[in-house]
Design an enzyme around this catalytic site. Sequence first.
Site, PDB file in Angstrom:
ATOM      1  N   CYS A 170      13.718  24.636   2.128  1.00 41.88           N
ATOM      2  CA  CYS A 170      12.767  25.362   1.265  1.00 41.88           C
ATOM      3  C   CYS A 170      11.887  24.349   0.534  1.00 41.88           C
ATOM      4  CB  CYS A 170      13.518  26.187   0.225  1.00 41.88           C
ATOM      5  SG  CYS A 170      14.773  27.263   0.898  1.00 41.88           S
ATOM      6  N   MET A 171      11.003  24.865  -0.317  1.00 46.41           N
ATOM      7  CA  MET A 171      10.111  23.961  -1.051  1.00 46.41           C
ATOM      8  C   MET A 171      10.892  23.015  -1.974  1.00 46.41           C
ATOM      9  SD  MET A 171       6.866  24.834  -3.517  1.00 46.41           S
ATOM     10  CE  MET A 171       5.842  25.558  -2.276  1.00 46.41           C
ATOM     11  N   ASP A 172      11.930  23.547  -2.632  1.00 46.21           N
ATOM     12  CA  ASP A 172      12.659  22.742  -3.623  1.00 46.21           C
ATOM     13  C   ASP A 172      14.155  22.642  -3.350  1.00 46.21           C
ATOM     14  OD1 ASP A 172      10.225  22.988  -5.380  1.00 46.21           O
ATOM     15  OD2 ASP A 172      10.913  25.078  -5.351  1.00 46.21           O
TER      16      ASP A 172
ATOM     17  N   HIS B 107      -5.792  -7.440  13.191  1.00 47.34           N
ATOM     18  CA  HIS B 107      -4.577  -6.610  13.078  1.00 47.34           C
ATOM     19  C   HIS B 107      -4.169  -6.156  14.475  1.00 47.34           C
ATOM     20  CE1 HIS B 107      -1.699  -4.086  11.085  1.00 47.34           C
ATOM     21  NE2 HIS B 107      -2.234  -2.960  11.510  1.00 47.34           N
TER      22      HIS B 107
ATOM     23  N   LYS C 147       0.847  -1.197   0.000  1.00 45.90           N
ATOM     24  CA  LYS C 147       0.000   0.000   0.000  1.00 45.90           C
ATOM     25  C   LYS C 147       0.876   1.237   0.000  1.00 45.90           C
ATOM     26  CE  LYS C 147      -0.646  -0.483   4.970  1.00 45.90           C
ATOM     27  NZ  LYS C 147      -1.146   0.376   6.003  1.00 45.90           N
TER      28      LYS C 147
ATOM     29  N   ARG D 195     -10.376  -0.065  15.005  1.00 45.10           N
ATOM     30  CA  ARG D 195     -10.373   0.628  13.705  1.00 45.10           C
ATOM     31  C   ARG D 195     -11.469   0.027  12.838  1.00 45.10           C
ATOM     32  NH1 ARG D 195      -4.534   1.191  10.735  1.00 45.10           N
ATOM     33  NH2 ARG D 195      -4.969  -0.942  10.161  1.00 45.10           N
TER      34      ARG D 195
ATOM     35  N   TYR E  94      15.266  31.094   4.023  1.00 42.39           N
ATOM     36  CA  TYR E  94      14.157  31.888   4.566  1.00 42.39           C
ATOM     37  C   TYR E  94      14.299  32.098   6.064  1.00 42.39           C
ATOM     38  CZ  TYR E  94      11.653  31.079   0.176  1.00 42.39           C
ATOM     39  OH  TYR E  94      11.278  31.053  -1.131  1.00 42.39           O
TER      40      TYR E  94
ATOM     41  N   ARG F  44       1.152 -10.711   7.010  1.00 41.12           N
ATOM     42  CA  ARG F  44       1.030  -9.521   6.141  1.00 41.12           C
ATOM     43  C   ARG F  44       2.266  -8.663   6.416  1.00 41.12           C
ATOM     44  NH1 ARG F  44      -3.787  -9.814   8.871  1.00 41.12           N
ATOM     45  NH2 ARG F  44      -3.296  -7.859   9.942  1.00 41.12           N
TER      46      ARG F  44
HETATM   47  C1  LIG Z   1      -4.315  -4.468   8.123  1.00 44.02           C
HETATM   48  C2  LIG Z   1      -2.838  -4.332   7.966  1.00 44.02           C
HETATM   49  N1  LIG Z   1      -2.093  -5.422   7.867  1.00 44.02           N
HETATM   50  C3  LIG Z   1      -0.750  -5.362   7.730  1.00 44.02           C
HETATM   51  C4  LIG Z   1      -0.102  -4.152   7.666  1.00 44.02           C
HETATM   52  C5  LIG Z   1       1.402  -4.116   7.559  1.00 44.02           C
HETATM   53  O1  LIG Z   1       1.940  -3.630   8.750  1.00 44.02           O
HETATM   54  P1  LIG Z   1       3.512  -3.419   8.915  1.00 44.02           P
HETATM   55  O2  LIG Z   1       3.884  -2.397   7.902  1.00 44.02           O
HETATM   56  O3  LIG Z   1       3.664  -2.912  10.300  1.00 44.02           O
HETATM   57  O4  LIG Z   1       4.139  -4.742   8.657  1.00 44.02           O
HETATM   58  C6  LIG Z   1      -0.839  -2.984   7.774  1.00 44.02           C
HETATM   59  C7  LIG Z   1      -0.158  -1.691   7.750  1.00 44.02           C
HETATM   60  O5  LIG Z   1      -0.472  -0.771   8.431  1.00 44.02           O
HETATM   61  C8  LIG Z   1      -2.250  -3.070   7.920  1.00 44.02           C
HETATM   62  O6  LIG Z   1      -2.999  -1.967   8.019  1.00 44.02           O
END
Ligand SMILES: Cc1ncc(COP(=O)(O)O)c(C=O)c1O
Length: 395
Positions: A318-320, A169, A39, A139, A271, A225
């Site tokens: 700065c920005m850049d 999780h 992600k 959550r 700045y 995960r």
């Molecule tokens: C539902 C879920 N599973 C797994 C992960 C992976 O977690 P991590 O990056 O701590 O391994 C995340 C990340 O936030 C998550 O939201």
Amino acid sequence: MKWFCRDTWIEVDLDAIAANVTAFRRHIPASTAIMAVVKADGYGHGAVHVGRAALASGADSLAVAMLDEAIVLRKAGITAPILVLGYTPVDSVEQAAAYNIALTVYHADWVEQATRILQGTDGPNRLDVHVKVDTGMGRLGVRTEQELLLVVEALHRSDVLTWAGIFTHFACADEPDTTHAAGQHARFGELLSALQSKGYALPMVHCCNSAAAIAFPEWGYDAIRLGISLYGLYPSAHLRDQGAVRLTPALSLKTRIAHVKSADQPMTVSYGATYVAAPGEQIATLPIGYADGFSRLLSNRGTALHKGRRVPIVGRVCMDQVMVRIEAKDAEVGDEVVLYGRQGAEQITLDEVAEQLGTINYEVACMLNYRVPRVYLREGRIVDYCHQIGGSVKL
Ligand SMILES: Cc1ncc(COP(=O)(O)O)c(C=O)c1O
């Protein structure tokens, strides 16, 4: 022709990604699969490249936060299973089915609405879903046995949705005190047992993020995960220092000096004139700034590496652009400067930067944005690049 014109770039070492998958493959039970979490554009590293590298080195599937991220992976030609971990509006289920992307569910009404939508569609109408259980994260997810049974019963009535997984999780698996994680794990076990006692065969079960996979590999169930540690970063200093899994950081942030000047009299820098260079000091300007995701909070605090030595950031980011003081006074335009990563014997880790910023390494990596080109390395050689400043157009 150069691939991109900017003299600031991210290097992602795909061998490091592969090494991190291998490190977890050895650490967790052989029967536990690895779901690579890509992600947020692969935690800033590039989801498509990291996803492919992870799958090629032993990961079995991918996970993202939202359906749009999953569609990007499918459009790039990735055919492995993909799970959306977050919420998906029910009116997107046709797209999920069309791209064969599994979704997360936790509400019986959603299951019923999705079923009706898919029953009425002309296109593909089969959709895999994983049920999310909230055991203490507060959550997403069903919290009680009753809510869980309502969702599972709705799934059993559906002729288009397939109950493919169940997961939870952890909120505190990275901490030395394991009480909260153990409580969540026990609660998850209770809910799984409740389903089994009602005669349900469990689908794929998963609960471990990186932290839990490091600390409790025996909790792996059918898959872990793997997010932050896929990228060679530890979820916490506590788990880093424990040394149970050796990780290789994949990301470096590099730039080249754009301008060098020496103060012949007191010279204010950037700045707000918050830094005044004394006569004789050498100041180099680097073409990177907060608009790239290099935080302004590093003003007068951060460091960079030049010729293997630490050089302090002076004045405001700065920005850049940002300025550094070259104490050895040996800088030239075009010299490579490392902002995150290794140069010679010195290294600036994302953990160090996170500490300076009062945040976590996750955020430091994710902040780096579309303006910075990514180059991908194998055996130290560039094998591909991606510069999203042009959208789908490669500049
Ligand atoms: C539902 C879920 N599973 C797994 C992960 C992976 O977690 P991590 O990056 O701590 O391994 C995340 C990340 O936030 C998550 O939201």
